[in-house]
Design a protein around this motif. Structure first.
Motif, PDB file in Angstrom:
ATOM      1  N   THR A 120      -3.882   5.722  -0.597  1.00 15.66           N
ATOM      2  CA  THR A 120      -4.063   5.001   0.667  1.00 15.66           C
ATOM      3  C   THR A 120      -4.010   5.931   1.874  1.00 15.66           C
ATOM      4  N   THR A 167       0.810  -1.220   0.000  1.00 12.36           N
ATOM      5  CA  THR A 167       0.000   0.000   0.000  1.00 12.36           C
ATOM      6  C   THR A 167       0.844   1.271   0.000  1.00 12.36           C
ATOM      7  N   CYS A 170      -6.353   0.972  -6.528  1.00 10.20           N
ATOM      8  CA  CYS A 170      -5.485   2.078  -6.117  1.00 10.20           C
ATOM      9  C   CYS A 170      -5.749   3.356  -6.908  1.00 10.20           C
TER      10      CYS A 170
END
Length: 266
Positions: A167, A161, A205
């Motif tokens: 994130t 991440t 993402c």
């Protein structure tokens, strides 16, 4: 819902702390869903006979996850295990990345040795989520590097991440800034599905639309409310040697059929 994808997993077990338990995605009345439940739902789309257990308990440091959850996880004879551990260690005094990573690697060794596919996750730059934690960046970088190295030695899948700026978007985090929001849990589940090679989750993402700029007064007020409402109680528990997980048991200690949440059922 994403398109169902075939996969070899029939017995999925999740171990970890509050993120894996699902805190931030639901509440004490309705129960918590969380990314591991959401991943199980994704897996059940391609395999309706999937059995799923979640042994995670909030507040657990890595050593307690290993001591309390590894044995029960192995006893369930899983073919897929997710391990998320280390965040509660990162924010405590006496942080020792080598010791924490050694406990994580021991779990990798035992689980892969038993024939399970294992997946884990690195941590984002928590200083972008909680400004007071900016000094923790060296800890995050060291622990992430050790997790990646241990995973590489044991063939463990890694959802990395840290490189993805999204994130740390505040919309992926709940008001306490310690736990993912429902959107954040959904992104973690999709990211883990993508890391495991399930098609249709590559966009986990993707960035979100820009947030409107916050005023100085709004930012200061928000920090004050967070300190009073969340940071203060957390510090008080630490000073008393208490944990949010005291007296709690795993929410899904045995393998069971996966059911979609009520609002998603026909």
């Amino acid at each position: 819902m994403s398109l169902a994808a075939p996969h070899p997993y029939a017995r999925y077990v999740a171990i970890g702390d509050s993120q894996t338990e699902g805190v931030g995605d639901g509440d004490e009345t309705r129960g918590y869903r969380g990314w591991a439940d959401r991943l199980a739902e994704i897996l059940a789309e391609g395999r309706p006979d999937l059995g799923y257990a979640n042994l995670a308990v909030r507040g657990r440091v890595t050593a307690r996850i290993k001591a309390e959850q590894l044995g029960p996880a192995l006893a369930l004879k899983p073919d897929l295990v997710t391990v998320m551990a280390g965040m509660n260690d990162l924010v405590r005094p006496g942080f020792d990345a080598a010791r924490i990573a050694a406990d994580i690697e021991e779990m990798f060794t035992e689980l892969t040795g038993a024939g399970a596919r294992v997946a884990t996750v690195t941590f984002p730059d928590i200083g972008r989520i909680v400004p007071l934690a900016r000094r923790a960046l060296p800890r995050v970088l060291e622990l992430n590097a050790r997790i990646r190295a241990a995973a590489d030695r044991h063939g463990v899948v890694v959802l990395d991440t840290f490189p993805h700026r999204v994130t740390t978007d505040p919309r992926l985090w709940s008001r306490d800034r310690l736990h993912a929001s429902p959107l954040g849990h959904a992104r973690i589940a999709a990211g883990m599905a993508d890391a495991l090679g399930l098609p249709g989750h590559e966009g986990w993402c993707g960035t979100l639309s820009p947030l409107p700029p916050a005023s100085v007064l709004g930012a200061v007020t928000g920090e004050a409310r967070w300190l009073a409402g969340f940071m203060g109680p957390w510090l008080w528990r630490r000073l008393r040697g208490r944990s949010s997980g005291d007296g709690r048991e795993p929410k899904r200690p045995a393998l069971a059929e996966v059911r979609a949440p009520d609002h998603e059922r026909a």
